[in-house]
Design a protein around this motif. Sequence first.
Motif, PDB file in Angstrom:
ATOM      1  N   GLY A   7      81.472 188.392  60.196  1.00 45.29           N
ATOM      2  CA  GLY A   7      80.411 187.703  59.465  1.00 45.29           C
ATOM      3  C   GLY A   7      79.024 188.027  60.016  1.00 45.29           C
ATOM      4  N   GLY A   8      78.008 187.488  59.355  1.00 45.03           N
ATOM      5  CA  GLY A   8      76.616 187.779  59.685  1.00 45.03           C
ATOM      6  C   GLY A   8      76.248 187.617  61.155  1.00 45.03           C
ATOM      7  N   ASP A 208      84.230 187.211  52.926  1.00 43.75           N
ATOM      8  CA  ASP A 208      85.614 186.791  53.219  1.00 43.75           C
ATOM      9  C   ASP A 208      86.513 187.221  52.063  1.00 43.75           C
ATOM     10  N   TRP A 226      86.637 187.224  61.538  1.00 43.66           N
ATOM     11  CA  TRP A 226      85.949 186.992  62.821  1.00 43.66           C
ATOM     12  C   TRP A 226      84.614 186.321  62.555  1.00 43.66           C
ATOM     13  N   VAL A 229      82.924 180.486  65.253  1.00 45.04           N
ATOM     14  CA  VAL A 229      83.619 179.299  65.765  1.00 45.04           C
ATOM     15  C   VAL A 229      85.058 179.710  66.100  1.00 45.04           C
ATOM     16  N   GLY A 231      87.829 178.768  65.046  1.00 45.62           N
ATOM     17  CA  GLY A 231      88.788 178.772  63.941  1.00 45.62           C
ATOM     18  C   GLY A 231      88.470 177.598  63.045  1.00 45.62           C
ATOM     19  N   ASP A 236      83.612 169.585  60.243  1.00 45.44           N
ATOM     20  CA  ASP A 236      82.514 170.547  60.191  1.00 45.44           C
ATOM     21  C   ASP A 236      81.630 170.359  61.438  1.00 45.44           C
ATOM     22  N   ARG A 238      78.776 171.272  62.240  1.00 47.51           N
ATOM     23  CA  ARG A 238      77.350 170.984  62.041  1.00 47.51           C
ATOM     24  C   ARG A 238      77.137 169.522  61.671  1.00 47.51           C
ATOM     25  N   ALA A 262      84.343 173.523  53.765  1.00 47.22           N
ATOM     26  CA  ALA A 262      84.532 174.167  55.074  1.00 47.22           C
ATOM     27  C   ALA A 262      84.096 175.630  54.959  1.00 47.22           C
ATOM     28  N   LYS A 263      82.808 175.842  55.235  1.00 50.06           N
ATOM     29  CA  LYS A 263      82.161 177.122  54.985  1.00 50.06           C
ATOM     30  C   LYS A 263      82.804 178.272  55.775  1.00 50.06           C
TER      31      LYS A 263
HETATM   32  P1  ADP Z   1      80.236 183.940  58.791  1.00 47.90           P
HETATM   33  O1  ADP Z   1      78.812 184.369  58.798  1.00 47.90           O
HETATM   34  O2  ADP Z   1      81.015 184.475  59.947  1.00 47.90           O
HETATM   35  O3  ADP Z   1      80.909 184.154  57.476  1.00 47.90           O
HETATM   36  P2  ADP Z   1      79.890 181.164  58.130  1.00 47.90           P
HETATM   37  O4  ADP Z   1      78.592 180.593  58.566  1.00 47.90           O
HETATM   38  O5  ADP Z   1      80.052 181.525  56.700  1.00 47.90           O
HETATM   39  O6  ADP Z   1      80.207 182.391  59.095  1.00 47.90           O
HETATM   40  O7  ADP Z   1      81.103 180.182  58.511  1.00 47.90           O
HETATM   41  C1  ADP Z   1      81.239 179.706  59.835  1.00 47.90           C
HETATM   42  C2  ADP Z   1      80.641 178.326  59.927  1.00 47.90           C
HETATM   43  O8  ADP Z   1      81.426 177.431  59.137  1.00 47.90           O
HETATM   44  C3  ADP Z   1      80.687 177.713  61.285  1.00 47.90           C
HETATM   45  O9  ADP Z   1      79.606 178.134  62.092  1.00 47.90           O
HETATM   46  C4  ADP Z   1      80.653 176.211  60.968  1.00 47.90           C
HETATM   47  O10 ADP Z   1      79.356 175.703  61.117  1.00 47.90           O
HETATM   48  C5  ADP Z   1      81.048 176.120  59.509  1.00 47.90           C
HETATM   49  N1  ADP Z   1      82.164 175.190  59.247  1.00 47.90           N
HETATM   50  C6  ADP Z   1      82.176 174.221  58.314  1.00 47.90           C
HETATM   51  N2  ADP Z   1      83.313 173.517  58.339  1.00 47.90           N
HETATM   52  C7  ADP Z   1      84.064 174.034  59.325  1.00 47.90           C
HETATM   53  C8  ADP Z   1      85.353 173.717  59.870  1.00 47.90           C
HETATM   54  N3  ADP Z   1      86.116 172.741  59.382  1.00 47.90           N
HETATM   55  N4  ADP Z   1      85.804 174.467  60.895  1.00 47.90           N
HETATM   56  C9  ADP Z   1      85.072 175.474  61.393  1.00 47.90           C
HETATM   57  N5  ADP Z   1      83.842 175.819  60.938  1.00 47.90           N
HETATM   58  C10 ADP Z   1      83.334 175.110  59.915  1.00 47.90           C
END
Ligand code: ADP
Length: 456
Positions: A7-8, A208, A226, A229, A231, A236, A238, A262-263
């Motif tokens: 991811g970013g 994704d 990857w 966090v 997993g 959430d 945040r 759940a982003k």
């Molecule tokens: P990426 O850029 O790797 O795609 P995202 O920002 O899209 O990452 O997704 C990761 C983020 O999802 C985490 O930093 C977290 O803040 C958020 N998130 C929200 N809900 C959950 C959850 N239940 N478990 C883990 N992360 C979560």
Amino acid sequence: MIVMKFGGTSVESAAAIERVAGIIRPRFEQRPLVVVSAMGKTTNKLLAAADKAAAGNLADALRDAEDLRGFHRTEAGKIIPTESASTMELVLENNFEALETTLEAIATAGQITPLLWDEVCSYGERLSSALVALALPAFGLPAAHLDARSVLITDSRHTQALPLYSRTYSRFKEKAVPLMQGRVVIMGGFIGATADGVTTTLGRGGSDFSAAIAGAGIGAEEIQIWTDVDGMLTCDPRVLPGGHLVKNISFAEAAELAYFGAKVLHPATVQPAIEKNIPVRILNSRRPEVAGTLIVADNVECRNSVKSIACKRDITVVNIRSLRMLMAHGFLRRIFEVFDRYRTPVDMVSTSEVSVSLTIDQTQYLADIEAELSKIAEVTVVPNQALICLVGDALRETPGIAKRIFSALETVNIRMITQGASLLNVSVVVDGADLVRGVEALHQEFFRDLDPEVFQ
Ligand code: ADP
Ligand code: ASP
Ligand code: MG
């Protein structure tokens, strides 16, 4: 073969890309196809530049593009080996020249049409994938760049395109698999193209989804997401830090969690993986030694009835009331047709004898929707609401869940409550101001006695 998606934040800088190389190296024998997002906050920055261009500030927009060029050159320049320096310059030149042309087109149109939105956003992944491919040899990894638009073929629903699966899968077999012999193939996530070659995107967070499509296309053994966090967590981070790591989760549970906020995973991701029965693993690129969350086809025994709590802020509740017509044949269809026409997804629905309440999180066309619905019913709109969703396969057969939810939320005003038709989620809508308090109370109630070592 495996698919590894970064991811970013996992590719946000030279140091992050070096970490990525360190993660790929021990997995080289597993023949990875690597899917990358745009570097850091690039997509947001591209959209900010596009907004400026649309508002008539082309000079500012072009300055933003220059900043982005500087950022990519600086970070990539630190790791791309000297023998590839001129190729790097060419990649930057080609992409930024095309980006400038796109910003000019937006300024001329005075608006960001869906087609231009896709075009302007696509440069983030076009750049990151080409640059990562040039950087990997410096870390002992032979690499090749694959333009996602030559394999991921989509319909023409710009900004939210869907893959044409059979064509896409054959392209992956014809183009990606042969390229993967002895090389790490790097492809940009999020982007695709129509059969006519027009650039499209799969929607925000879509990398994704690209990874899952690629995994299904090449017949991967595993898809690894990857991120930043450990997993899937029980809440959430945040909204409420300190949640536990969910070690195993079923596809169905993960899909519900993703859909309800759940982003960490794009909502559509799991679909192609489910169909081909490919396990998906969520892993932390900063802590690669952590086992992460494994998403598998079948339900996994868990001693906790709730697996995780998802939530969404900025939800709008639309109440539609009609004394005369509600239960009349065709009324619900007419209501949903209005949302459909304005391409606004409805998340939650509950009905009574005289009214229907539903929630939406995209309010772009709300005024139009309200005007149309007002022709057939009395409509009220309640903004600034929040949705909290408890997910767990065991919810359906555990008595007393509702009692525990209500007592945990004793002092919170619940606006709506539903048990999802899948029976594996129970969702409540509360005032936005009560979100954190609500999640905290529910997390305390359902995860208080948990032994993290046993929890799965
Ligand atoms: P990426 O850029 O790797 O795609 P995202 O920002 O899209 O990452 O997704 C990761 C983020 O999802 C985490 O930093 C977290 O803040 C958020 N998130 C929200 N809900 C959950 C959850 N239940 N478990 C883990 N992360 C979560
Ligand atoms: N770069 C895109 C976005 O920010 C896609 C992604 O990161 O998944 O939405
Ligand atoms: Mg994401």
